[in-house]
Scaffold this active site. Structure first.
Site, PDB file in Angstrom:
ATOM      1  N   GLY A 198       0.331  -0.107  -9.907  1.00 34.56           N
ATOM      2  CA  GLY A 198      -0.304   0.484  -8.734  1.00 34.56           C
ATOM      3  C   GLY A 198      -1.368   1.326  -9.332  1.00 34.56           C
ATOM      4  N   GLU A 221       5.931  -0.615   0.745  1.00 38.12           N
ATOM      5  CA  GLU A 221       4.955   0.281   1.540  1.00 38.12           C
ATOM      6  C   GLU A 221       5.268  -0.343   2.890  1.00 38.12           C
ATOM      7  OE1 GLU A 221       2.104   0.914  -1.158  1.00 38.12           O
ATOM      8  OE2 GLU A 221       3.216   2.125  -2.341  1.00 38.12           O
ATOM      9  N   TRP A 255      -4.196  -2.258  -5.776  1.00 35.98           N
ATOM     10  CA  TRP A 255      -5.260  -1.139  -5.781  1.00 35.98           C
ATOM     11  C   TRP A 255      -4.931  -0.021  -4.171  1.00 35.98           C
ATOM     12  CZ3 TRP A 255     -11.027  -0.875  -7.184  1.00 35.98           C
ATOM     13  CH2 TRP A 255     -10.947  -0.847  -8.612  1.00 35.98           C
ATOM     14  N   LYS A 256      -3.899  -0.989  -3.476  1.00 33.37           N
ATOM     15  CA  LYS A 256      -3.308   0.038  -2.309  1.00 33.37           C
ATOM     16  C   LYS A 256      -4.641   0.288  -1.444  1.00 33.37           C
ATOM     17  CE  LYS A 256       0.617   1.280  -4.729  1.00 33.37           C
ATOM     18  NZ  LYS A 256       1.823   1.707  -4.787  1.00 33.37           N
ATOM     19  N   GLU A 292      10.621  -4.302  -7.647  1.00 36.09           N
ATOM     20  CA  GLU A 292      10.119  -3.038  -7.605  1.00 36.09           C
ATOM     21  C   GLU A 292      11.154  -2.180  -6.847  1.00 36.09           C
ATOM     22  OE1 GLU A 292       5.578  -2.697  -7.531  1.00 36.09           O
ATOM     23  OE2 GLU A 292       6.279  -3.487  -5.605  1.00 36.09           O
TER      24      GLU A 292
HETATM   25  P1  PGA Z   1       2.767   2.393  -8.935  1.00 35.98           P
HETATM   26  O1  PGA Z   1       2.803   1.430  -7.768  1.00 35.98           O
HETATM   27  O2  PGA Z   1       2.247   1.810 -10.128  1.00 35.98           O
HETATM   28  O3  PGA Z   1       1.746   3.495  -8.490  1.00 35.98           O
HETATM   29  O4  PGA Z   1       4.285   2.952  -8.856  1.00 35.98           O
HETATM   30  C1  PGA Z   1       3.531   0.077  -7.767  1.00 35.98           C
HETATM   31  C2  PGA Z   1       3.150  -0.824  -6.648  1.00 35.98           C
HETATM   32  O5  PGA Z   1       2.229  -0.856  -5.994  1.00 35.98           O
HETATM   33  O6  PGA Z   1       4.309  -1.261  -6.032  1.00 35.98           O
END
Ligand code: PGA
Length: 248
Positions: free
Chosen positions: A230, A100, A11-12, A167
């Site tokens: 994400g 990130e 969920w960032k 990723e």
């Molecule tokens: P995303 O993020 O699915 O929005 O591209 C992927 C992730 O959290 O690495």
């Protein structure tokens, strides 16, 4: 190795206390026999971990932290969370090496220290690796993956609690996913690099713009044992569709 398929919801820095009310349908789905091999793990922001753990406690859904400090217990590190703190809350997993955080300055060496501390506290690790667009254009993807794996996992002897999330950085949040042959080649390379370190067949997951549409292509790629999702995981309906389309 089990035949679990992992569905990671990252969920960032999104979500508030009201975001949890949408989870009921997912909790119900996780209880169905048909989806018993779906290993669903939520990674909410730290502020919501406690609420999430309470919410999913009678289901098979697990919860983890999106990062942690490399000091395993306590220390004077304002704004940081240690592996012990995650464990105390009831977390089973932690994401480490997310691009990130790498972009914000986290090095392979930092990640290696974090992995060791988190393993020491019995957390399972979602270890993220992947090349940037520039690295892909310069055709150095495989040497980047090698460096990330060899440095990140340096000195680790017990691999049982480690999962790899491949990723590609250029795919995260862009809506673009790798072509099938490129993905196959990179997954095979990762598999080969890991096999030099351990006999255990670590689950390799894919992450980067996974959604309820492209999942139909991604799910057929052999060697992928699940997905790190994400933005699409923040919409419970989309996340459920991803799970349903993968397992049917
Ligand atoms: P995303 O993020 O699915 O929005 O591209 C992927 C992730 O959290 O690495």
């Amino acid at each position: 190795m089990t035949n679990n398929i992992y569905f990671i919801a990252n969920w960032k820095m999104y979500g508030g206390t009201s975001s949890l009310s949408n989870l009921n349908k997912l909790i119900n789905l996780s209880k169905l026999k048909k989806y018993s091999k779906a290993k669903i793990i939520y990674f909410p922001p730290f502020t919501l971990i406690h609420n999430f753990i309470n919410k999913v406690k009678r289901s098979k859904i697990s919860v983890g932290g999106q990062n942690c400090h490399h000091v395993k217990n306590y220390g004077s590190f304002t704004g940081s969370i240690s592996p012990k703190m995650l464990k105390d809350l009831g977390c089973k997993y932690v994401i480490l090496g997310h691009s990130e955080n790498r972009t914000a300055g986290e090095t392979n060496d930092d990640i290696n220290k974090k992995i060791k501390s988190a393993l020491n506290k019995n957390l399972k690790i979602i270890f993220c690796i992947g090349e940037t667009l520039l690295e892909k254009r310069n055709k150095i993807t495989h040497s980047v993956l090698k460096k990330q794996i060899n440095h990140g996992l340096k000195g680790i002897k017990n691999f049982r609690n480690i999962l790899i999330a491949y990723e590609p950085v250029w795919s995260i949040g862009t809506g673009i996913i790798p072509k099938e042959n490129e993905l196959n080649l990179n997954i095979a390379k990762i598999r080969k690099l890991i096999s030099k370190k351990t006999k255990i067949k670590l689950p390799i997951l894919y992450g980067g713009s996974v959604n309820d549409k492209n999942i139909n292509n991604l799910k057929n790629i052999s060697g992928i044992k699940g997905f790190l999702v994400g933005s699409a995981s923040q919409k419970t309906k989309k996340f459920i569709d991803i799970i349903k389309k993968t397992i049917n």
